[in-house]
Write a protein that holds these residues in place. Structure first.
Motif, PDB file in Angstrom:
ATOM      1  N   LYS A   1       0.844  -1.197   0.000  1.00 14.40           N
ATOM      2  CA  LYS A   1       0.000   0.000   0.000  1.00 14.40           C
ATOM      3  C   LYS A   1       0.880   1.248   0.000  1.00 14.40           C
ATOM      4  O   LYS A   1       1.942   1.283   0.639  1.00 14.40           O
ATOM      5  CB  LYS A   1      -0.908   0.035   1.231  1.00 14.40           C
ATOM      6  CG  LYS A   1      -1.857  -1.139   1.335  1.00 14.40           C
ATOM      7  CD  LYS A   1      -3.003  -1.020   0.344  1.00 14.40           C
ATOM      8  CE  LYS A   1      -4.045  -2.108   0.573  1.00 14.40           C
ATOM      9  NZ  LYS A   1      -5.181  -1.989  -0.370  1.00 14.40           N
TER      10      LYS A   1
ATOM     11  N   ARG B   1      -6.206   8.314  -8.217  1.00 17.95           N
ATOM     12  CA  ARG B   1      -6.619   9.439  -7.382  1.00 17.95           C
ATOM     13  C   ARG B   1      -5.645  10.620  -7.407  1.00 17.95           C
ATOM     14  O   ARG B   1      -6.064  11.765  -7.217  1.00 17.95           O
ATOM     15  CB  ARG B   1      -6.814   8.977  -5.933  1.00 17.95           C
ATOM     16  CG  ARG B   1      -8.020   8.054  -5.746  1.00 17.95           C
ATOM     17  CD  ARG B   1      -8.111   7.575  -4.309  1.00 17.95           C
ATOM     18  NE  ARG B   1      -9.252   6.721  -4.065  1.00 17.95           N
ATOM     19  CZ  ARG B   1     -10.453   7.142  -3.655  1.00 17.95           C
ATOM     20  NH1 ARG B   1     -10.648   8.439  -3.452  1.00 17.95           N
ATOM     21  NH2 ARG B   1     -11.436   6.299  -3.436  1.00 17.95           N
TER      22      ARG B   1
ATOM     23  N   PHE C   1      -4.264   8.506   3.900  1.00 21.91           N
ATOM     24  CA  PHE C   1      -4.838   7.307   3.296  1.00 21.91           C
ATOM     25  C   PHE C   1      -3.730   6.341   2.880  1.00 21.91           C
ATOM     26  O   PHE C   1      -2.606   6.753   2.587  1.00 21.91           O
ATOM     27  CB  PHE C   1      -5.664   7.667   2.048  1.00 21.91           C
ATOM     28  CG  PHE C   1      -6.854   8.540   2.323  1.00 21.91           C
ATOM     29  CD1 PHE C   1      -8.093   7.987   2.590  1.00 21.91           C
ATOM     30  CD2 PHE C   1      -6.726   9.925   2.316  1.00 21.91           C
ATOM     31  CE1 PHE C   1      -9.189   8.789   2.849  1.00 21.91           C
ATOM     32  CE2 PHE C   1      -7.824  10.734   2.567  1.00 21.91           C
ATOM     33  CZ  PHE C   1      -9.060  10.163   2.836  1.00 21.91           C
ATOM     34  N   TRP C   2      -4.075   5.042   2.840  1.00 20.61           N
ATOM     35  CA  TRP C   2      -3.212   4.007   2.281  1.00 20.61           C
ATOM     36  C   TRP C   2      -3.959   3.372   1.114  1.00 20.61           C
ATOM     37  O   TRP C   2      -5.025   2.806   1.283  1.00 20.61           O
ATOM     38  CB  TRP C   2      -2.868   2.945   3.323  1.00 20.61           C
ATOM     39  CG  TRP C   2      -1.955   3.445   4.410  1.00 20.61           C
ATOM     40  CD1 TRP C   2      -2.307   3.916   5.639  1.00 20.61           C
ATOM     41  CD2 TRP C   2      -0.524   3.517   4.350  1.00 20.61           C
ATOM     42  NE1 TRP C   2      -1.208   4.287   6.358  1.00 20.61           N
ATOM     43  CE2 TRP C   2      -0.084   4.048   5.591  1.00 20.61           C
ATOM     44  CE3 TRP C   2       0.421   3.178   3.379  1.00 20.61           C
ATOM     45  CZ2 TRP C   2       1.265   4.249   5.874  1.00 20.61           C
ATOM     46  CZ3 TRP C   2       1.763   3.384   3.666  1.00 20.61           C
ATOM     47  CH2 TRP C   2       2.179   3.908   4.896  1.00 20.61           C
ATOM     48  N   PHE C   3      -3.393   3.469  -0.087  1.00 13.51           N
ATOM     49  CA  PHE C   3      -4.039   2.967  -1.294  1.00 13.51           C
ATOM     50  C   PHE C   3      -3.165   1.926  -1.976  1.00 13.51           C
ATOM     51  O   PHE C   3      -1.929   1.927  -1.830  1.00 13.51           O
ATOM     52  CB  PHE C   3      -4.278   4.108  -2.296  1.00 13.51           C
ATOM     53  CG  PHE C   3      -5.297   5.116  -1.870  1.00 13.51           C
ATOM     54  CD1 PHE C   3      -6.464   4.742  -1.230  1.00 13.51           C
ATOM     55  CD2 PHE C   3      -5.087   6.469  -2.120  1.00 13.51           C
ATOM     56  CE1 PHE C   3      -7.400   5.688  -0.841  1.00 13.51           C
ATOM     57  CE2 PHE C   3      -6.024   7.417  -1.754  1.00 13.51           C
ATOM     58  CZ  PHE C   3      -7.185   7.029  -1.107  1.00 13.51           C
ATOM     59  N   SER C   4      -3.807   1.058  -2.756  1.00 14.06           N
ATOM     60  CA  SER C   4      -3.061   0.184  -3.650  1.00 14.06           C
ATOM     61  C   SER C   4      -2.413   1.040  -4.738  1.00 14.06           C
ATOM     62  O   SER C   4      -2.754   2.219  -4.911  1.00 14.06           O
ATOM     63  CB  SER C   4      -3.988  -0.845  -4.291  1.00 14.06           C
ATOM     64  OG  SER C   4      -4.899  -0.193  -5.177  1.00 14.06           O
TER      65      SER C   4
ATOM     66  N   GLU D   1      -5.087   2.268  -7.219  1.00 12.45           N
ATOM     67  CA  GLU D   1      -5.998   3.261  -6.647  1.00 12.45           C
ATOM     68  C   GLU D   1      -5.279   4.597  -6.445  1.00 12.45           C
ATOM     69  O   GLU D   1      -5.851   5.662  -6.692  1.00 12.45           O
ATOM     70  CB  GLU D   1      -6.564   2.771  -5.324  1.00 12.45           C
ATOM     71  CG  GLU D   1      -7.676   3.669  -4.781  1.00 12.45           C
ATOM     72  CD  GLU D   1      -8.370   3.106  -3.565  1.00 12.45           C
ATOM     73  OE1 GLU D   1      -9.384   3.705  -3.140  1.00 12.45           O
ATOM     74  OE2 GLU D   1      -7.910   2.072  -3.030  1.00 12.45           O
ATOM     75  N   ALA D   2      -4.026   4.535  -6.028  1.00  8.98           N
ATOM     76  CA  ALA D   2      -3.249   5.776  -5.879  1.00  8.98           C
ATOM     77  C   ALA D   2      -3.097   6.474  -7.226  1.00  8.98           C
ATOM     78  O   ALA D   2      -3.266   7.694  -7.324  1.00  8.98           O
ATOM     79  CB  ALA D   2      -1.881   5.467  -5.278  1.00  8.98           C
TER      80      ALA D   2
END
Length: 291
Positions: A92, A259, A249-252, A255-256
């Motif tokens: 992440k 965004r 936030f912590w994103f894959s 997803e990062a």
């Protein structure tokens, strides 16, 4: 951020030169991260790339493309691509949401006096996200030079980073060097049929400064990982303004990328995850031993 055709300079090329290039380590590096190469690379020994330092047009090119400013005209920022569980199947990446301007971004901020670029990146990440971080050592190519051992018993210090390829000038090994940087500028073209490098000349113009300050921004990016708990701890955020301004936030990876607002930040995320995917189990073991 400015981006576009300036990423690949106009250079003469022949089939012989390309064939020679493909035999070198730099070509291996280019092929390994082919989709992330932003410009053409060549070797010191390629006869088609030799520089005639007595040619006045060479110095004309250097002078035309050189940027020089007072310190108060420049703004140096440093940030991180911080990845949790980088050696796991589901890493992440740390992203903050800037409520003031309504965008997702990577944590970064201005350098303090007498502060190293890496230290700035780690500090700013902690202050904006409330998560303590440390360098993430990855295997990648850099044009920094390996430190020379002071004594024979310190020989391991030199090989720790890898050995510089004298042909390409690239050292591929474990380090916490900058994974990349951003310089903001615009570009234009001119035509000179007598120029030694060909008729179409690319001119880089640092004429598009940061809209908020009027300074030209240099942003250095580093790979990092959490130092302990990944939960936001506002006690680590020294400025009340940052506690109000940022959400954490912590994103894959995907997803990062979907965004993040800025293309240069997306590029740095792609770079880090490409390096992560190229790491073997032995690489991760060596990386942890060098912490």
């Amino acid at each position: 951020m400015a981006h576009g055709p300036y990423e690949k300079p106009i250079r003469p090329s022949t089939k012989q030169n390309v064939a020679r290039l493909l035999k070198t380590d730099v070509a291996k590096f280019v092929r390994k991260f082919e989709k992330l190469v932003r410009r053409e690379l060549w070797t010191k020994e390629d006869p088609g790339r030799q520089v005639d330092w007595n040619d006045p047009l060479v110095w004309e090119k250097i002078n035309n493309e050189g940027f020089y400013h007072r310190a108060d005209e420049m703004l140096v920022s440093c940030g991180t691509v911080t990845v949790d569980q980088a050696d796991s199947p589901r890493p992440k990446v740390l992203v903050v949401f800037n409520k003031n301007i309504g965008i997702f971004q990577l944590p970064k901020g201005r350098k303090n006096f007498d502060e190293r670029h890496l230290d700035t990146a780690l500090r700013e990440t902690t202050e904006e996200a409330g998560v303590a971080v440390q360098p993430l050592r990855l295997r990648f190519g850099s044009r920094s030079t390996p430190p020379k051992p002071v004594q024979a018993q310190n020989q391991a210090r030199e090989t720790r980073y890898g050995v510089e390829d004298k042909v390409t000038g690239i050292t591929e090994g474990f380090s916490s060097e900058s994974i990349g940087y951003v310089l903001e500028f615009t570009f234009s073209f001119s035509f000179n049929p007598h120029h030694s490098l060909g008729g179409l000349i690319l001119i880089l113009n640092p004429s598009d400064p940061d809209p908020a300050t009027g300074a030209w921004r240099h942003i250095y990016w580093f790979a990092a990982k959490p130092l302990g708990d990944i939960k936001r701890d506002e006690a680590r955020m020294t400025e009340e303004e940052d506690r109000k301004k940022f959400s954490t936030f912590w994103f894959s990876e995907m997803e990062a990328l979907s965004r993040l607002k800025l293309e240069d930040e997306k590029f740095m995320v792609r770079i880090v995850f490409a390096y992560i995917r190229s790491m073997s189990d032995n690489d991760w073991t060596n990386s942890r031993e060098h912490e």
